[in-house]
Enzyme design. Structure first.
Site, PDB file in Angstrom:
ATOM      1  N   GLU A   1       7.910  -8.706  -0.418  1.00  0.00           N
ATOM      2  CA  GLU A   1       7.801  -9.566  -1.602  1.00  0.00           C
ATOM      3  C   GLU A   1       8.648  -9.014  -2.749  1.00  0.00           C
ATOM      4  O   GLU A   1       9.349  -9.771  -3.435  1.00  0.00           O
ATOM      5  CB  GLU A   1       6.339  -9.673  -2.040  1.00  0.00           C
TER       6      GLU A   1
ATOM      7  N   ASP B   1      17.341  27.708  16.729  1.00  0.00           N
ATOM      8  CA  ASP B   1      18.274  26.874  15.961  1.00  0.00           C
ATOM      9  C   ASP B   1      18.354  27.244  14.492  1.00  0.00           C
ATOM     10  O   ASP B   1      19.300  26.851  13.806  1.00  0.00           O
ATOM     11  CB  ASP B   1      17.876  25.398  16.077  1.00  0.00           C
TER      12      ASP B   1
ATOM     13  N   ARG C   1      14.330  11.857   8.109  1.00  0.00           N
ATOM     14  CA  ARG C   1      13.548  12.864   7.377  1.00  0.00           C
ATOM     15  C   ARG C   1      13.164  12.351   5.997  1.00  0.00           C
ATOM     16  O   ARG C   1      12.034  12.550   5.532  1.00  0.00           O
ATOM     17  CB  ARG C   1      14.354  14.152   7.239  1.00  0.00           C
TER      18      ARG C   1
ATOM     19  N   TRP D   1      26.802  21.610  17.893  1.00  0.00           N
ATOM     20  CA  TRP D   1      26.103  20.334  17.716  1.00  0.00           C
ATOM     21  C   TRP D   1      26.316  19.485  18.964  1.00  0.00           C
ATOM     22  O   TRP D   1      27.455  19.286  19.383  1.00  0.00           O
ATOM     23  CB  TRP D   1      26.614  19.587  16.496  1.00  0.00           C
TER      24      TRP D   1
ATOM     25  N   PRO E   1      11.137  21.573  22.900  1.00  0.00           N
ATOM     26  CA  PRO E   1      10.665  20.831  24.062  1.00  0.00           C
ATOM     27  C   PRO E   1       9.226  21.129  24.449  1.00  0.00           C
ATOM     28  O   PRO E   1       8.528  20.248  24.956  1.00  0.00           O
ATOM     29  CB  PRO E   1      11.646  21.243  25.157  1.00  0.00           C
TER      30      PRO E   1
ATOM     31  N   THR F   1      19.209  19.362  26.192  1.00  0.00           N
ATOM     32  CA  THR F   1      19.171  19.547  24.746  1.00  0.00           C
ATOM     33  C   THR F   1      19.861  20.832  24.296  1.00  0.00           C
ATOM     34  O   THR F   1      19.953  21.094  23.097  1.00  0.00           O
ATOM     35  CB  THR F   1      17.717  19.571  24.250  1.00  0.00           C
ATOM     36  N   ALA F   2      20.330  21.638  25.230  1.00  0.00           N
ATOM     37  CA  ALA F   2      21.044  22.869  24.909  1.00  0.00           C
ATOM     38  C   ALA F   2      21.719  23.371  26.174  1.00  0.00           C
ATOM     39  O   ALA F   2      21.384  22.955  27.288  1.00  0.00           O
ATOM     40  CB  ALA F   2      20.088  23.938  24.358  1.00  0.00           C
TER      41      ALA F   2
ATOM     42  N   LEU G   1      15.676  21.804   8.066  1.00  0.00           N
ATOM     43  CA  LEU G   1      14.667  20.742   8.184  1.00  0.00           C
ATOM     44  C   LEU G   1      14.459  19.953   6.899  1.00  0.00           C
ATOM     45  O   LEU G   1      13.484  19.219   6.782  1.00  0.00           O
ATOM     46  CB  LEU G   1      13.321  21.298   8.678  1.00  0.00           C
TER      47      LEU G   1
ATOM     48  N   GLU H   1      10.661  17.497  15.295  1.00  0.00           N
ATOM     49  CA  GLU H   1      12.016  17.866  15.703  1.00  0.00           C
ATOM     50  C   GLU H   1      12.010  19.088  16.613  1.00  0.00           C
ATOM     51  O   GLU H   1      12.793  20.019  16.436  1.00  0.00           O
ATOM     52  CB  GLU H   1      12.885  18.098  14.468  1.00  0.00           C
TER      53      GLU H   1
END
Length: 386
Positions: A55, A216, A200, A186, A316, A177-178, A220, A313
């Site tokens: 609205e 890493d 974020r 990256w 794993p 992922t690595a 953040l 983030e």
């Protein structure tokens, strides 16, 4: 309902569909039309969590908004068409003023609504308040259409004691992922990383586990151009043993921090300095393997800090544990055109023992970000065994 009203509601629903649940959840996707003399003069949708409601966006688009006073201008818009009942509650976890009041101040004389808000804080109260203010209210039967496009919102309503949880990771085409040497910066490109900063910025908090903090060394914080320091999310840092390396990037970046520590853990010197300087800490019971109770932590975050949207983030093991515990509501993956090989997967939990008992992914949103492909899904629990 007249043919005219049905046509206008279809347009309002189309406006809602232009919004992305990835950025608006756990709030609903809502669309609105601002009308004057029977013509559409403004369109809007709720585009991001914490941002203007549909609205307000429609009033702004119609030129019926005064930025100096932070409110609507009266006499420009006489009718509002909105896919969901205007909100009526204020305070608490809400970031925006109630839309019922905005419509009254704008001088709207008629409101056409597609669905009643299933949120118990509203649930028809907005319609009652509008009618009590002398505004003609017309309600349609688009409840099912609203529900079909707002799974994340309904998921969040079903879990009122904890935040809506979004798991995020970047991976190669083969899902790694690595590298096996632990290098991950990256994998994704600059376009993907810019969007992560936006994710974020729109959330209440960002959570990372000890593996990510040590491997890493992330900051953040949110660093898009339009996210000043005052809007930084709470960084929730899971570190059961309290051992942190001096000079960690998470300590250097601005913004509030909360450390999740095991009961009895003795913080390292640099973490003790951060706690003495004002960082917050939550002590939680740990199991024999040193794992903290994530469900209790999420309940505490919602109850004590008002966290409604939590971006996770990594790493794993943390993400796998949240998924195994049924505490993940959605996932977003940034897939890079790389083949890394090796054994670093995105989720290291117990896993499903059969494909039929795996978590299911629905309501995909995807986007090409430079060479990367972003894919986001709602997470549904495994289908019940037959």
């Amino acid at each position: 309902m007249s043919e005219r009203d049905g046509h206008l509601l279809d347009k309002a629903l189309a406006e809602a569909a232009r919004a992305s649940w990835l950025f608006s959840a756990p709030n609903p996707r809502v669309g609105a039309l601002a009308m004057a003399g029977g013509h559409v003069v403004g369109r809007g949708s709720h585009r991001r969590f914490g941002g203007p409601h549909a609205e307000e966006a429609a009033l702004r688009d119609a030129g019926a908004w005064d930025d100096r006073s932070g409110g609507p201008l009266a006499g420009i818009v006489d009718e509002m068409v909105v896919s969901l009942e205007p909100c009526s509650a204020s305070g608490g976890e809400k970031r925006r003023p109630p839309c019922v009041g905005l419509l009254q101040r704008a001088g709207v004389s008629r409101v056409l609504v597609g669905a009643v808000d299933p949120d118990p804080r509203h649930a028809g109260r907005g319609l009652e308040q509008l009618a009590a203010a002398g505004i003609a209210v017309r309600r349609s039967d688009r409840q099912q259409a609203f529900a079909e496009s707002n799974g994340c919102f309904l998921d969040a309503l079903a879990q009122p004691t904890r935040p809506w949880v979004l798991l995020k990771w970047a991976a190669s085409f083969d899902g790694k992922t690595a590298t096996d040497g632990g290098l991950s910066q990256w994998i994704s490109g600059p376009e993907s990383r810019r969007e992560v900063h936006l994710l974020r910025a729109v959330g209440d908090a960002v959570l990372a586990g000890p593996g990510t903090l040590r491997a890493d060394d992330p900051r953040l914080d949110a660093r898009p151009a339009d996210a000043p320091a005052a809007e930084q999310p709470l960084r929730v840092l899971l570190l059961p043993d309290g051992r942190l390396t001096d000079g960690a990037a998470a300590l250097e970046a601005s913004g509030p921090r909360l450390w999740l520590l095991a009961e009895g853990a003795e913080p390292s010197v640099c973490l003790r300095r951060a706690l003495d300087a004002g960082d917050a800490a939550l002590r939680l019971a740990a199991d024999p393997a040193g794992r903290l109770d994530l469900a209790d932590a999420l309940v505490w975050l919602r109850r004590e800090r008002g966290i409604r949207r939590l971006l996770v983030e990594g790493g794993p093991r943390l993400q796998g544990a949240l998924l195994d515990a049924g505490l993940a509501d959605a996932v977003v993956r940034y897939e890079a055109p790389l083949l890394l090989g090796g054994g670093h997967g995105a989720l290291l939990g117990a896993g499903a023992d059969h494909p039929r008992r795996a978590s299911r992914l629905v309501d995909e949103e995807r986007a090409a970000l430079g060479p990367d492909l972003r894919r986001a899904f709602r997470v549904l629990p495994p289908e019940p065994s037959s």
